[in-house]
Enzyme design. Structure first.
Site, PDB file in Angstrom:
ATOM      1  N   HIS A  72      43.962  43.355  33.943  1.00  0.00           N
ATOM      2  CA  HIS A  72      42.814  43.345  34.844  1.00  0.00           C
ATOM      3  C   HIS A  72      41.633  44.145  34.298  1.00  0.00           C
ATOM      4  O   HIS A  72      41.027  44.961  35.004  1.00  0.00           O
ATOM      5  CB  HIS A  72      43.209  43.849  36.238  1.00  0.00           C
ATOM      6  CG  HIS A  72      44.180  42.961  36.944  1.00  0.00           C
ATOM      7  ND1 HIS A  72      45.449  42.734  36.464  1.00  0.00           N
ATOM      8  CD2 HIS A  72      44.072  42.220  38.080  1.00  0.00           C
ATOM      9  CE1 HIS A  72      46.096  41.895  37.267  1.00  0.00           C
ATOM     10  NE2 HIS A  72      45.274  41.571  38.254  1.00  0.00           N
TER      11      HIS A  72
ATOM     12  N   ARG B  18      43.234  39.395  33.650  1.00  0.00           N
ATOM     13  CA  ARG B  18      43.800  38.616  34.762  1.00  0.00           C
ATOM     14  C   ARG B  18      43.412  37.150  34.609  1.00  0.00           C
ATOM     15  O   ARG B  18      44.147  36.256  35.015  1.00  0.00           O
ATOM     16  CB  ARG B  18      43.209  39.159  36.069  1.00  0.00           C
ATOM     17  CG  ARG B  18      43.495  38.294  37.273  1.00  0.00           C
ATOM     18  CD  ARG B  18      42.936  38.905  38.542  1.00  0.00           C
ATOM     19  NE  ARG B  18      43.399  38.143  39.692  1.00  0.00           N
ATOM     20  CZ  ARG B  18      42.632  37.298  40.362  1.00  0.00           C
ATOM     21  NH1 ARG B  18      41.377  37.119  40.038  1.00  0.00           N
ATOM     22  NH2 ARG B  18      43.120  36.631  41.391  1.00  0.00           N
TER      23      ARG B  18
ATOM     24  N   GLU C 174      49.596  56.918  38.994  1.00  0.00           N
ATOM     25  CA  GLU C 174      49.363  56.598  37.576  1.00  0.00           C
ATOM     26  C   GLU C 174      49.457  57.823  36.683  1.00  0.00           C
ATOM     27  O   GLU C 174      49.920  57.748  35.549  1.00  0.00           O
ATOM     28  CB  GLU C 174      47.998  55.934  37.399  1.00  0.00           C
ATOM     29  CG  GLU C 174      47.869  54.578  38.094  1.00  0.00           C
ATOM     30  CD  GLU C 174      47.609  54.695  39.583  1.00  0.00           C
ATOM     31  OE1 GLU C 174      47.298  55.813  40.072  1.00  0.00           O
ATOM     32  OE2 GLU C 174      47.727  53.670  40.290  1.00  0.00           O
TER      33      GLU C 174
ATOM     34  N   ASP D  22      37.976  41.212  43.542  1.00  0.00           N
ATOM     35  CA  ASP D  22      38.228  42.609  43.916  1.00  0.00           C
ATOM     36  C   ASP D  22      36.978  43.488  43.752  1.00  0.00           C
ATOM     37  O   ASP D  22      36.859  44.534  44.381  1.00  0.00           O
ATOM     38  CB  ASP D  22      39.375  43.199  43.084  1.00  0.00           C
ATOM     39  CG  ASP D  22      40.732  42.875  43.688  1.00  0.00           C
ATOM     40  OD1 ASP D  22      40.762  42.340  44.815  1.00  0.00           O
ATOM     41  OD2 ASP D  22      41.757  43.157  43.036  1.00  0.00           O
TER      42      ASP D  22
ATOM     43  N   ARG E 105      47.845  38.583  30.729  1.00  0.00           N
ATOM     44  CA  ARG E 105      48.845  39.389  31.454  1.00  0.00           C
ATOM     45  C   ARG E 105      50.164  38.628  31.574  1.00  0.00           C
ATOM     46  O   ARG E 105      51.243  39.204  31.547  1.00  0.00           O
ATOM     47  CB  ARG E 105      48.337  39.795  32.842  1.00  0.00           C
ATOM     48  CG  ARG E 105      48.020  38.635  33.738  1.00  0.00           C
ATOM     49  CD  ARG E 105      47.754  39.065  35.179  1.00  0.00           C
ATOM     50  NE  ARG E 105      47.215  37.953  35.946  1.00  0.00           N
ATOM     51  CZ  ARG E 105      47.274  37.863  37.257  1.00  0.00           C
ATOM     52  NH1 ARG E 105      47.829  38.820  37.960  1.00  0.00           N
ATOM     53  NH2 ARG E 105      46.760  36.839  37.882  1.00  0.00           N
TER      54      ARG E 105
ATOM     55  N   PHE F 241      42.898  51.940  36.485  1.00  0.00           N
ATOM     56  CA  PHE F 241      43.775  53.046  36.888  1.00  0.00           C
ATOM     57  C   PHE F 241      44.522  53.642  35.693  1.00  0.00           C
ATOM     58  O   PHE F 241      44.730  54.846  35.623  1.00  0.00           O
ATOM     59  CB  PHE F 241      44.765  52.572  37.960  1.00  0.00           C
ATOM     60  CG  PHE F 241      44.087  51.882  39.107  1.00  0.00           C
ATOM     61  CD1 PHE F 241      43.025  52.503  39.770  1.00  0.00           C
ATOM     62  CD2 PHE F 241      44.470  50.617  39.511  1.00  0.00           C
ATOM     63  CE1 PHE F 241      42.371  51.862  40.815  1.00  0.00           C
ATOM     64  CE2 PHE F 241      43.819  49.976  40.557  1.00  0.00           C
ATOM     65  CZ  PHE F 241      42.775  50.593  41.214  1.00  0.00           C
TER      66      PHE F 241
END
Lengths: 308, 274
Positions: free
Chosen positions: A109, A167, A58, A117, A10, A83
């Site tokens: 991610h 990530r 999104e 998460d 990223r 998303f």
């Protein structure tokens, strides 16, 4: 493999985007309130007039990108993979892929390496969903060098692209002068005991396994399958012919992802047994990326066990 | 081409209605109700308002139109045929195998279609992207987006409304085909959808309510939208679903149903008499 320098894809994405923005005035970037995490903030700082924060919306973001593309802009759209590919699937299908619009979806991610998460944020089905969409190109990069190449290369390729990013910081595997080509996998090593076909943030695990196996006198090769679609059929068939074992490994559900793609090619062209390593039809969970890789058995050690 | 004579525009709208019925009858499938309700809106846009050229359908500086309620493709195809983008002959192929005139509009198959639509709720976001692009390039073109009233039950419409407001898209004009009906009945009953003007106003839009079958009111509203600066406009066009064919008017059942031969003959006769 140099494990000293680790960079998340990223991060390289964000940096490459700035370079691309300088070269090409048609590049616009859209994000959904995650620019500090997806690293599009780097572009936003340099080119505020070409950066659009769409808020936590999104579906709106992907369709707005489609609108930009109809007017000749090249939108790069970022959010977390869950998303981007999940929440906005219908928008990607009907407003981007069906009209074959020039939208680049750069989803960070992905996979369980998201870490703490947990399951809601760990996208394990995006390769499956994105590769079954007509007109879509699917790329999953493994290091900083490859990611920088991909970010620039996809701007030259007309039509929708899904670029899968992580990530998790991984070692820089390739030198600056390494060449890549969309749809052409890279072969690392000539070993014939097994082909370990890997994509994304677990390519470095495959290379680690290869190096350790070499110490034991077991010679394997690693195939870095950075393009999932179009898949490099030639390389897969060649490896099945030349090596005793085919192992696939991915930070993704083994259903519908890289493993399935390899099986599809081999079933039709050179039937043989395939060992699919990856997340086995389950959701992820919270924990550190390294702990989760161990828990879900997608580390170098797990690959080595397959060779016992 | 800019037609200002009201009688002339009404005549074109009648022809468009006739093409709508013919297409749906010929295909024995399609959506007549909502197509008929937006026929006058499309007439005013394509024959009086929009800066478009049938010889150069991809001119980058042209005004854009997004038919967000893509199932009303018969109305768009009929309008494009009357305006010379496609042939009237081609209308007979609507929804048939190998036709360019797909059930829902395909921008890569039909000259004059600016966006592929069909999955409801996405067109306003697309129109925003076009309007932002126009502003970024200082191209000056305007973007029109036609929404169905049932369609605004999709949450994405309100995401897009926030975007249009945030970026002050005064080059965007949304038209709501406010016929009050959707497949399962009245919009007020199916989803409790009401207070539409207040909703759009609170989202930052300049709102106008007009009779969506009154050519003069529509022209005036579009002209007002053009001189409204700093915010997007929405025209709430009160319409009648199935307008122009007596047995279809205000009947939800004619949302997506083709007329039988007798009904077709009756409908064509009615349109001729007007």
């Amino acid at each position: 493999m140099n494990e000293q320098i680790k960079i998340a894809t990223r991060q390289s994405y964000g940096e490459a985007l700035v370079e691309l923005g300088k070269e090409n005035k048609d590049i616009v970037v859209l994000d959904a309130d995650l620019s500090s995490a997806t690293k599009t903030e780097l572009f936003a700082k340099q080119f505020p007039e070409r950066f659009f924060d769409m808020g936590i919306a999104e579906q709106d973001m992907l369709s707005t990108a489609a609108g930009f593309a109809t007017c000749g802009k090249i939108p790069y759209v970022s959010s977390f993979a869950v998303f981007a590919a999940g929440r906005a699937y219908d928008q990607i299908r009907n407003s981007i892929c069906y009209p074959n619009l020039n939208v680049k979806i750069c989803a960070t991610h992905s996979g369980i390496t998201v870490g703490e998460d947990g399951a809601t944020h760990q996208m394990l089905e995006d390769i499956a969903m994105m590769r079954t969409l007509p007109n879509m190109t699917v790329i999953s990069t493994c290091d900083a060098t490859q990611t920088k190449w991909a970010v620039k290369e996809i701007a030259k390729r007309k039509g929708p692209v899904y670029l899968r990013l992580s990530r998790y910081a991984t070692p820089v595997l390739y030198e600056e002068n390494q060449t890549f080509e969309i749809g052409k996998a890279l072969q690392i090593g000539e070993g014939t005991k097994a082909s370990i076909i890997a994509t994304g943030d677990v390519v470095c695990e495959a290379i680690k396994a290869k190096e350790k196996l070499e110490e034991q006198g077991i010679l394997v090769r690693v195939i870095d399958m950075h393009t999932i679609k179009p898949i490099d059929q030639e390389m897969i068939i060649k490896c099945a012919k030349e090596t005793e074992k085919i192992i696939t490994i991915e930070d993704h559900n083994i259903m519908g992802g890289l493993g399935s793609s390899v099986c599809e090619v081999l079933a039709e062209n050179y039937p043989c047994k395939v060992v699919r390593m990856g997340i086995k039809d389950t959701f992820g969970k919270s924990g550190k990326a390294e702990e989760l890789m161990k828990y879900f058995n997608i580390t170098a050690e797990d690959i080595i066990k397959q060779m016992a | 081409m800019k037609i200002t004579e009201q009688k002339e525009l009404e005549k074109i709208a009648r022809k468009i209605r006739k093409h709508i019925i013919e297409q749906v009858y010929e295909a024995q499938s399609g959506h007549p109700g909502g197509s008929l309700s937006c026929a006058d809106i499309l007439t005013v846009l394509y024959f009086n308002q929009m800066n478009i050229h049938e010889k150069e359908p991809k001119d980058p500086t042209r005004d854009r139109f997004v038919l967000s309620k893509g199932h009303c493709s018969p109305a768009l195809y009929a309008t494009l045929a009357e305006r010379g983008f496609i042939s009237k002959e081609e209308l007979k192929t609507f929804r048939k195998i190998n036709s360019n005139l797909q059930g829902h509009p395909d921008m890569n198959k039909v000259a004059g279609v600016d966006m592929t639509t069909g999955s409801l709720g996405q067109g306003l976001s697309v129109a925003n992207g076009m309007a932002l692009s126009s502003k970024l390039n200082h191209d000056g073109y305007r973007v029109y987006c036609l929404l169905g009233d049932g369609e605004i039950e999709e949450g994405q419409i309100w995401e897009a409304a926030m975007t249009a407001n945030k970026y002050h898209l005064d080059n965007l004009c949304v038209i709501l085909d406010y016929n009050g009906l959707q497949i399962d009945g009245k919009i007020e009953e199916v989803k409790g959808l009401n207070h539409l003007e207040e909703k759009w106003k609170s989202f930052g839009f300049h709102t106008m309510i007009v009779d969506g079958h009154n050519i003069e009111q529509l022209i005036n509203a579009f002209e007002t939208a053009k001189i409204t600066k700093g915010k997007p406009t929405i025209i709430l066009a009160k319409t009648i679903k199935g307008k122009g064919i007596s047995f279809m008017e205000n009947k939800a059942e004619w949302h997506g149903k083709a007329p039988k031969e007798e009904e077709y003959q009756f409908a064509i006769k009615e349109l001729k008499e007007k």
